[in-house]
Design a protein around this motif. Sequence first.
Motif, PDB file in Angstrom:
ATOM      1  N   UNK A  44       1.935   6.001  -1.586  1.00 28.55           N
ATOM      2  CA  UNK A  44       2.824   7.031  -1.039  1.00 28.55           C
ATOM      3  C   UNK A  44       4.186   6.956  -1.717  1.00 28.55           C
ATOM      4  N   UNK A  73       3.228  14.170   1.866  1.00 27.83           N
ATOM      5  CA  UNK A  73       2.400  13.038   2.297  1.00 27.83           C
ATOM      6  C   UNK A  73       3.281  11.846   2.693  1.00 27.83           C
ATOM      7  N   UNK A  89       0.836  -1.211   0.000  1.00 29.12           N
ATOM      8  CA  UNK A  89       0.000   0.000   0.000  1.00 29.12           C
ATOM      9  C   UNK A  89       0.868   1.258   0.000  1.00 29.12           C
ATOM     10  N   UNK A  90       1.926   1.213   0.791  1.00 29.91           N
ATOM     11  CA  UNK A  90       2.795   2.392   0.866  1.00 29.91           C
ATOM     12  C   UNK A  90       3.485   2.619  -0.481  1.00 29.91           C
TER      13      UNK A  90
END
Lengths: 376, 396
Positions: A27, A40, A22-23
């Motif tokens: 991100x 972020x 997910x990171x």
Amino acid sequence: MIYLDYSATTPTGFEVLDTYNKTSKDFFGNPNSLHELGVKAKNLMNSATKQIAEILNVNEKEITYTGGATMSNNMALIGVAMHYHKKGKHIITSKLEHPSIYQICNYLETLGFEISYVNNDEDGLIDFDNLKELIRDDTILVSICAVNSELGIRQPLKMIRQIIKKENSQTIFHSDMTQAIGKVSISMHDVDLATFTAHKIYGPKGIGLLYKNSNVEISPILYGSGKNNLLNPGTPAVPLIVAFSKALRLATTDIEKRERFIERLNEKIVVALKKYNGVMINKTKYSIPHILNISLRNIKAETFLHALEEYEIYVSSNTACSSATLSSSVMAVYNDQVRASSTLRISLSHLTTTDEINKFIYYFDQIYCKLSGLHH
Amino acid sequence: MEKVIFIKYGELSTKKDNINFFLKKLKENILFVLDDLDVQVTYDLGRMFIYTKNNFDEVLARLKNVFGIHEINVGVVIDSTDIEEVKKEVIMLLKEKEFKTFKVESKRTNKKLNTTSVELSKNLGAYILKNIANIKVDVHKPDIVVYVEYRLNNTLVYFDAIKGIGGYPVGTLGKGLLMLSGGIDSPVAGYLAMKRGVKIEAIYFESPPHTSIEAKNKVISLAKKLAKYNNELVLHIINFTEIQEEIYKNIPHDYLITIMRRMMYRISAIIASKRNAKILVNGESIGQVASQTLTSMNAIGEVVSMPVIRPLACFDKLDIIDLAKKIDTYETSILPFEDCCTIFVPKHPVINPLKEKCREYEKIIPYEEMIYHAIKNHEVIKIKAKEESNEFKDLL
């Protein structure tokens, strides 16, 4: 598969992997960038660092991310050596360290540093009197691991620190805590520098950290850009850092409960293997239950390892990286060539099941009977 | 005997008629910081009592940040005013402690006791000497001080006095609007105002794209640190870009800062009165920069009629830094992001601005309209002291 080599590395936890994915996806910004995406990623990274700092009970600024334990050890030992070489060139370490420590010490020796190896007693405990004798005015560093990787011997760091600081308050104390974190409780108040890695606690490979007390200065061994990570400059590995943080949180909950469970598994194996004449249990009262070391008389450890492998049972011989040589840790504790020449390490986890241990004991017996028969 | 935490009010005890209002507020504030712990709070006119089963250390740590508390003690309540009974209980308590020397400090709010505090101390001291072996009285540097308070309905015994943070309970003196810039001074000014019982809301001026999100995040994290004393903090964020650019384009550059500050004051005063705040609070300190000379303060201050409280007016910079470190805002304040006071800085700002000039220059720009616009579109963030749930919780 029966995996009994958790001290070599651990399988990455599902939740940890999920965090990594997910990171990486959501991100991906460079935390050094000024725009929103960078900010972020930086905020997430800072939250991850904050969590690690809270778990280790240290300040966020005392944490430097590294590529793993070997890199942390390099940064700590060489960093201290470079920073304090004008004060002194004497370094003390133990005979129970990870090979990376010895390699770094060998390198420092070529630069003119003097390395002393402190003795230990028959239980593997650091010999306090010998340590006292070894510390001099020009001793800049003592490096002693919290838990030895082969025999699992745990050192009383608090006492060792007291001795060091009493003899020479300027001497810096580093500890490789790679095998301790997630297994036993540790305190950063006991040390000035400490080494950690994620892949021993169900985190990803390629990320570790160096704890450096804010009152201690070391020289960087890497140079580059980035204001917030002076010791390890460059673009921070945000997904690895966040995954590390998650792994650390998961690994440090319920340590005692897990330890009690692992203790039972360890006992079960010890009881079963004791009955073989050709098996010596290398366990002292300071060994943690997660690591169980045995020596095989008359059977090559590597042969035994491969025989177990036939049944998809995985253990390690001597240490994973250096096989077929004498085990330096077993030598240091037992001073017995035979004992040190053929060792197996069975390392356990809270993920290990009683059923797995039963199967291991069963197949161990089969293989033992077959292989020991060959020699007679 | 149950271990209890007592709180001494100190300065509060001088408030006669409205003391109940102060105490109610203090109790409210204490309950707010302890809301996730299992505690009970009761009070009478002299003391507040906090009962907790197993959170003593945590409760003590948090109480140290509550304004209006002057001293914290951990001790026991003896439900008796009988001196003989108190003596026996004290001996029981002392037997658990290790000490060589001691002294007794008595306080007597129960004036019905037909004796003096000094007599009470002597009397108890003699009894202790008789009942515990190998100890001595030392009035100068005792190992242990036995504090006994003889009250109307009960008696308090304790051995330690922890200094509280002092001040008045936040909110007891109404509300103020803090001009929060992101620098070192303004958070400290806010802290000092809160210490005197003022509930704070904050106002921040941003000028994107001249200022970054990081500058805004920095102010938010400063506000979060202040919210710890304030229960929660409302932060008003004004987009100042248009006004600032207009000023830069049209007004002689030596008056840039003066006019800019006048605009900020005007906006702050309007927000303050909308939010029922009675004062403006800021971090100005006499002489620190050009806009903080007395003439500048005069020229800038004339645009508002409400009081502007400058808690740091007479502080030296180094003392301000010490305070900032103490309240843990310093490290955040020195993060290097441009804020709107550091962009568009003239080479030579006027040190003694003339009010007449200010008024004249301001006529060049349609500032009333721009202020109306900025206030209409301003952003409001409610900042909680405690992290409700980390936005990254699922990842961590």
